[in-house]
Design a protein around this motif. Sequence first.
Motif, PDB file in Angstrom:
ATOM      1  N   ILE A  53       0.760  -1.215  -0.036  1.00 35.19           N
ATOM      2  CA  ILE A  53       0.106  -0.046  -0.076  1.00 35.19           C
ATOM      3  C   ILE A  53       1.019   1.170   0.002  1.00 35.19           C
ATOM      4  O   ILE A  53       2.097   1.214   0.477  1.00 35.19           O
ATOM      5  N   LYS A  54       0.315   2.222  -0.643  1.00 37.03           N
ATOM      6  CA  LYS A  54       1.217   3.746  -0.727  1.00 37.03           C
ATOM      7  C   LYS A  54       0.172   4.650   0.113  1.00 37.03           C
ATOM      8  O   LYS A  54      -1.117   4.564   0.029  1.00 37.03           O
ATOM      9  N   GLU A  65      -4.437  18.471   6.202  1.00 37.08           N
ATOM     10  CA  GLU A  65      -3.762  17.518   5.211  1.00 37.08           C
ATOM     11  C   GLU A  65      -3.725  16.270   5.806  1.00 37.08           C
ATOM     12  O   GLU A  65      -3.191  15.961   6.993  1.00 37.08           O
ATOM     13  N   VAL A  66      -4.130  15.201   5.089  1.00 38.43           N
ATOM     14  CA  VAL A  66      -4.128  13.665   5.652  1.00 38.43           C
ATOM     15  C   VAL A  66      -3.535  12.650   4.520  1.00 38.43           C
ATOM     16  O   VAL A  66      -3.649  12.935   3.298  1.00 38.43           O
ATOM     17  N   MET A  67      -2.948  11.580   5.238  1.00 38.07           N
ATOM     18  CA  MET A  67      -2.342  10.736   4.193  1.00 38.07           C
ATOM     19  C   MET A  67      -3.486   9.492   3.842  1.00 38.07           C
ATOM     20  O   MET A  67      -3.891   8.954   4.758  1.00 38.07           O
ATOM     21  N   TYR A  68      -3.836   9.483   2.446  1.00 39.29           N
ATOM     22  CA  TYR A  68      -4.732   8.764   2.123  1.00 39.29           C
ATOM     23  C   TYR A  68      -4.229   7.455   1.760  1.00 39.29           C
ATOM     24  O   TYR A  68      -3.212   7.522   0.898  1.00 39.29           O
ATOM     25  N   PRO A  69      -4.915   6.089   1.820  1.00 41.87           N
ATOM     26  CA  PRO A  69      -4.204   5.179   1.412  1.00 41.87           C
ATOM     27  C   PRO A  69      -4.445   4.845  -0.318  1.00 41.87           C
ATOM     28  O   PRO A  69      -5.593   5.116  -0.794  1.00 41.87           O
ATOM     29  N   GLY A 114       1.365  -0.099  10.966  1.00 39.78           N
ATOM     30  CA  GLY A 114       0.527   0.836  10.124  1.00 39.78           C
ATOM     31  C   GLY A 114      -0.828   0.392  10.221  1.00 39.78           C
ATOM     32  O   GLY A 114      -1.328  -0.757  10.718  1.00 39.78           O
ATOM     33  N   PRO A 115      -1.773   1.335   9.797  1.00 37.69           N
ATOM     34  CA  PRO A 115      -3.267   1.007   9.478  1.00 37.69           C
ATOM     35  C   PRO A 115      -3.632  -0.101   8.655  1.00 37.69           C
ATOM     36  O   PRO A 115      -4.501  -0.832   8.726  1.00 37.69           O
ATOM     37  N   GLU A 116      -2.567  -0.546   7.899  1.00 37.11           N
ATOM     38  CA  GLU A 116      -2.633  -1.688   6.778  1.00 37.11           C
ATOM     39  C   GLU A 116      -2.517  -3.031   7.604  1.00 37.11           C
ATOM     40  O   GLU A 116      -2.747  -4.178   6.732  1.00 37.11           O
ATOM     41  N   THR A 117      -2.316  -2.947   8.935  1.00 40.11           N
ATOM     42  CA  THR A 117      -2.053  -4.332   9.769  1.00 40.11           C
ATOM     43  C   THR A 117      -3.359  -4.706  10.562  1.00 40.11           C
ATOM     44  O   THR A 117      -3.307  -5.510  11.083  1.00 40.11           O
ATOM     45  N   ILE A 118      -4.472  -3.998  10.148  1.00 40.12           N
ATOM     46  CA  ILE A 118      -5.668  -4.314  11.019  1.00 40.12           C
ATOM     47  C   ILE A 118      -7.017  -4.271  10.020  1.00 40.12           C
ATOM     48  O   ILE A 118      -6.823  -3.493   8.809  1.00 40.12           O
ATOM     49  N   MET A 119      -7.875  -4.932  10.329  1.00 40.77           N
ATOM     50  CA  MET A 119      -9.135  -5.291   9.451  1.00 40.77           C
ATOM     51  C   MET A 119     -10.169  -5.306  10.142  1.00 40.77           C
ATOM     52  O   MET A 119     -10.379  -5.937  11.260  1.00 40.77           O
ATOM     53  N   VAL A 149     -11.200   8.668   6.297  1.00 45.08           N
ATOM     54  CA  VAL A 149     -10.035   8.432   7.051  1.00 45.08           C
ATOM     55  C   VAL A 149     -10.566   7.889   8.475  1.00 45.08           C
ATOM     56  O   VAL A 149      -9.771   7.836   9.502  1.00 45.08           O
ATOM     57  N   GLU A 150     -12.088   7.995   8.734  1.00 38.93           N
ATOM     58  CA  GLU A 150     -12.540   7.862  10.068  1.00 38.93           C
ATOM     59  C   GLU A 150     -12.920   6.218  10.046  1.00 38.93           C
ATOM     60  O   GLU A 150     -13.273   5.807  11.202  1.00 38.93           O
ATOM     61  N   ASP A 151     -12.509   5.390   9.007  1.00 41.98           N
ATOM     62  CA  ASP A 151     -12.697   4.029   9.153  1.00 41.98           C
ATOM     63  C   ASP A 151     -11.497   3.476   8.772  1.00 41.98           C
ATOM     64  O   ASP A 151     -10.455   3.890   8.068  1.00 41.98           O
ATOM     65  N   TRP A 152     -11.643   1.951   8.740  1.00 38.41           N
ATOM     66  CA  TRP A 152     -10.672   1.028   8.404  1.00 38.41           C
ATOM     67  C   TRP A 152     -10.217   1.096   7.075  1.00 38.41           C
ATOM     68  O   TRP A 152     -11.136   1.254   6.056  1.00 38.41           O
ATOM     69  N   ILE A 153      -9.069   0.734   6.422  1.00 41.67           N
ATOM     70  CA  ILE A 153      -8.744   0.758   5.077  1.00 41.67           C
ATOM     71  C   ILE A 153      -9.316  -0.742   4.660  1.00 41.67           C
ATOM     72  O   ILE A 153      -9.998  -0.532   3.607  1.00 41.67           O
ATOM     73  N   TYR A 154      -9.155  -1.551   5.374  1.00 37.17           N
ATOM     74  CA  TYR A 154      -9.817  -3.038   4.895  1.00 37.17           C
ATOM     75  C   TYR A 154     -10.823  -3.536   6.277  1.00 37.17           C
ATOM     76  O   TYR A 154     -10.851  -3.322   6.876  1.00 37.17           O
ATOM     77  N   HIS A 155     -11.882  -4.351   5.529  1.00 39.24           N
ATOM     78  CA  HIS A 155     -12.878  -4.873   6.109  1.00 39.24           C
ATOM     79  C   HIS A 155     -13.155  -6.126   5.741  1.00 39.24           C
ATOM     80  O   HIS A 155     -13.006  -6.540   4.530  1.00 39.24           O
ATOM     81  N   ILE A 156     -13.883  -6.940   6.573  1.00 38.04           N
ATOM     82  CA  ILE A 156     -14.357  -8.441   6.148  1.00 38.04           C
ATOM     83  C   ILE A 156     -15.721  -8.332   6.618  1.00 38.04           C
ATOM     84  O   ILE A 156     -16.029  -8.354   7.729  1.00 38.04           O
ATOM     85  N   GLU A 157     -16.465  -8.506   5.696  1.00 35.15           N
ATOM     86  CA  GLU A 157     -18.083  -8.131   6.086  1.00 35.15           C
ATOM     87  C   GLU A 157     -18.738  -9.732   5.843  1.00 35.15           C
ATOM     88  O   GLU A 157     -18.306 -10.702   5.065  1.00 35.15           O
ATOM     89  N   GLU A 158     -19.742  -9.898   6.414  1.00 34.96           N
ATOM     90  CA  GLU A 158     -20.519 -11.068   6.573  1.00 34.96           C
ATOM     91  C   GLU A 158     -19.491 -12.363   6.915  1.00 34.96           C
ATOM     92  O   GLU A 158     -19.458 -13.499   6.399  1.00 34.96           O
ATOM     93  N   ALA A 159     -18.556 -12.109   7.939  1.00 35.85           N
ATOM     94  CA  ALA A 159     -17.752 -13.059   8.274  1.00 35.85           C
ATOM     95  C   ALA A 159     -18.038 -14.179   9.242  1.00 35.85           C
ATOM     96  O   ALA A 159     -19.164 -14.051   9.928  1.00 35.85           O
ATOM     97  N   THR A 160     -17.495 -15.306   8.810  1.00 35.96           N
ATOM     98  CA  THR A 160     -17.764 -16.323   9.670  1.00 35.96           C
ATOM     99  C   THR A 160     -16.406 -17.008  10.163  1.00 35.96           C
ATOM    100  O   THR A 160     -15.523 -16.849   9.348  1.00 35.96           O
TER     101      THR A 160
END
Length: 165
Positions: A53-54, A65-69, A114-119, A149-160
């Motif tokens: 990710i960059k 000014e914010v760093m966007y993924p 970094g924020p890319e290490t959480i989902m 920017v207030e939310d996770w970069i990655y999500h897993i939805e309908e997860a089991t």
Amino acid sequence: MRKSFLITALLLCSLFASAKDISIVKKANTNWTKTTFVATPIDSLNWKLLGMIKFIKKPDKEYGEVMYPQVSALLKQKNGKKIAMSGFIIPIDNTTYALSKNVFASCFFCGQAGPETIMGIKFKGDTPKLKTDQYVTLVGTFRINENDVEDWIYHIEEATIVKGK
């Protein structure tokens, strides 16, 4: 003879592997019914791939000014698709959890990653009771967020949970 048997076995395996659906016929109260299951392929993701990710600076109304993924093209192809992902459970509050590459002591919140290490996780049905640092494998729908920017970069939805209960 052995070669022809091997070739026939390989052809049969490839025929079954390329089937789009599996049909099962079952008897229900003396009436026969046909049930069709559509096979959905599941991609496995890993934290190394999510780490590709960059970040670019962009103006933000609220924060200046914010760093966007900027997520890789390969991950964008997996957006909205069924995936499997493994990691450590991190509690966010009493009812919300996240999946982390690292244990709680060295997770994103503690400044060790970094924020890319959480989902973010949204479970299918009721949210199960889980323990901090419980290692699990989840299957669900992958979603990417590059704008909020207030939310996770990655999500897993309908997860089991498929492993690590």
